[in-house]
Design a protein around this motif. Structure first.
Motif, PDB file in Angstrom:
ATOM      1  N   VAL A   1       0.839  -1.201   0.000  1.00 58.15           N
ATOM      2  CA  VAL A   1       0.000   0.000   0.000  1.00 58.15           C
ATOM      3  C   VAL A   1       0.873   1.250   0.000  1.00 58.15           C
ATOM      4  CG1 VAL A   1      -1.678   1.316   1.358  1.00 58.15           C
ATOM      5  CG2 VAL A   1      -1.995  -1.134   1.053  1.00 58.15           C
ATOM      6  N   SER A   2       1.988   1.200   0.708  1.00 60.16           N
ATOM      7  CA  SER A   2       2.892   2.350   0.803  1.00 60.16           C
ATOM      8  C   SER A   2       3.517   2.729  -0.532  1.00 60.16           C
ATOM      9  CB  SER A   2       4.005   2.069   1.824  1.00 60.16           C
ATOM     10  OG  SER A   2       3.458   1.933   3.113  1.00 60.16           O
ATOM     11  N   GLU A   3       3.486   1.816  -1.484  1.00 56.68           N
ATOM     12  CA  GLU A   3       4.027   2.118  -2.813  1.00 56.68           C
ATOM     13  C   GLU A   3       3.174   3.132  -3.566  1.00 56.68           C
ATOM     14  OE1 GLU A   3       4.409  -1.599  -4.885  1.00 56.68           O
ATOM     15  OE2 GLU A   3       5.953  -2.341  -3.533  1.00 56.68           O
ATOM     16  N   THR A   4       1.874   3.197  -3.241  1.00 58.34           N
ATOM     17  CA  THR A   4       0.974   4.073  -3.998  1.00 58.34           C
ATOM     18  C   THR A   4       0.231   5.091  -3.133  1.00 58.34           C
ATOM     19  OG1 THR A   4      -0.787   2.423  -3.858  1.00 58.34           O
ATOM     20  CG2 THR A   4       0.605   2.370  -5.821  1.00 58.34           C
ATOM     21  N   VAL A   5       0.342   4.968  -1.813  1.00 58.16           N
ATOM     22  CA  VAL A   5      -0.380   5.851  -0.902  1.00 58.16           C
ATOM     23  C   VAL A   5       0.636   6.561  -0.005  1.00 58.16           C
ATOM     24  CG1 VAL A   5      -2.082   5.954   0.964  1.00 58.16           C
ATOM     25  CG2 VAL A   5      -2.394   4.322  -0.916  1.00 58.16           C
ATOM     26  N   ALA A   6       0.458   7.863   0.167  1.00 55.82           N
ATOM     27  CA  ALA A   6       1.360   8.641   1.031  1.00 55.82           C
ATOM     28  C   ALA A   6       1.246   8.160   2.480  1.00 55.82           C
ATOM     29  CB  ALA A   6       0.994  10.116   0.953  1.00 55.82           C
ATOM     30  N   LYS A   7       2.370   8.154   3.182  1.00 56.40           N
ATOM     31  CA  LYS A   7       2.388   7.704   4.578  1.00 56.40           C
ATOM     32  C   LYS A   7       1.416   8.484   5.449  1.00 56.40           C
ATOM     33  CE  LYS A   7       7.030   5.815   4.702  1.00 56.40           C
ATOM     34  NZ  LYS A   7       8.353   5.871   5.323  1.00 56.40           N
ATOM     35  N   GLU A   8       1.211   9.755   5.116  1.00 59.15           N
ATOM     36  CA  GLU A   8       0.288  10.582   5.902  1.00 59.15           C
ATOM     37  C   GLU A   8      -1.142  10.070   5.808  1.00 59.15           C
ATOM     38  OE1 GLU A   8       2.074  12.404   3.125  1.00 59.15           O
ATOM     39  OE2 GLU A   8       3.741  12.099   4.485  1.00 59.15           O
ATOM     40  N   ASP A   9      -1.427   9.273   4.789  1.00 63.27           N
ATOM     41  CA  ASP A   9      -2.766   8.738   4.575  1.00 63.27           C
ATOM     42  C   ASP A   9      -2.896   7.287   5.031  1.00 63.27           C
ATOM     43  OD1 ASP A   9      -3.636  11.137   3.443  1.00 63.27           O
ATOM     44  OD2 ASP A   9      -2.933  10.539   1.459  1.00 63.27           O
ATOM     45  N   ILE A  10      -1.894   6.799   5.737  1.00 71.69           N
ATOM     46  CA  ILE A  10      -1.919   5.421   6.221  1.00 71.69           C
ATOM     47  C   ILE A  10      -1.785   5.418   7.737  1.00 71.69           C
ATOM     48  CG2 ILE A  10      -0.785   3.168   6.197  1.00 71.69           C
ATOM     49  CD1 ILE A  10       0.329   3.884   3.424  1.00 71.69           C
ATOM     50  N   ALA A  11      -2.722   4.742   8.388  1.00 74.12           N
ATOM     51  CA  ALA A  11      -2.645   4.510   9.830  1.00 74.12           C
ATOM     52  C   ALA A  11      -2.464   3.012  10.045  1.00 74.12           C
ATOM     53  CB  ALA A  11      -3.922   4.990  10.519  1.00 74.12           C
ATOM     54  N   VAL A  12      -1.782   2.680  11.117  1.00 71.17           N
ATOM     55  CA  VAL A  12      -1.600   1.271  11.466  1.00 71.17           C
ATOM     56  C   VAL A  12      -2.179   1.045  12.859  1.00 71.17           C
ATOM     57  CG1 VAL A  12       0.422   0.972   9.994  1.00 71.17           C
ATOM     58  CG2 VAL A  12       0.742   1.634  12.372  1.00 71.17           C
ATOM     59  N   LEU A  13      -2.775  -0.110  13.050  1.00 67.61           N
ATOM     60  CA  LEU A  13      -3.331  -0.484  14.346  1.00 67.61           C
ATOM     61  C   LEU A  13      -2.418  -1.517  14.985  1.00 67.61           C
ATOM     62  CD1 LEU A  13      -5.798  -0.162  16.275  1.00 67.61           C
ATOM     63  CD2 LEU A  13      -6.727  -2.218  15.185  1.00 67.61           C
TER      64      LEU A  13
END
Length: 71
Positions: free
Chosen positions: A20-32
């Motif tokens: 997912v990080s290949e196409t989505v900015a880190k600012e738009d990814i949360a991890v649980l």
């Protein structure tokens, strides 16, 4: 769009996060993750870290706020 990826400390979740990080900015990814300690490396890498456990419904409701996609 904000994504929340669970299980990132395991093999499958880590692989999903990487992809997912290949196409989505880190600012738009949360991890649980289950603890602040387990989330430190992800926070340092620039991901939003949310602490939670699937056995705590109220905590999950709070963690899912602002999330558009759950993986």
């Amino acid at each position: 769009m904000t994504y929340l990826i669970t299980g990132v400390t395991g093999q499958l979740g880590a692989a999903i996060l990487e992809k997912v990080s290949e196409t989505v900015a880190k600012e738009d990814i949360a991890v649980l993750v289950r603890s602040q300690e387990k989330g430190q490396a992800f926070a340092q890498a620039g991901y939003q870290v949310r602490i939670g456990d699937f056995s705590d419904k109220a905590q999950l409701i709070e963690n899912f706020k602002g999330i558009d996609r759950l993986i």
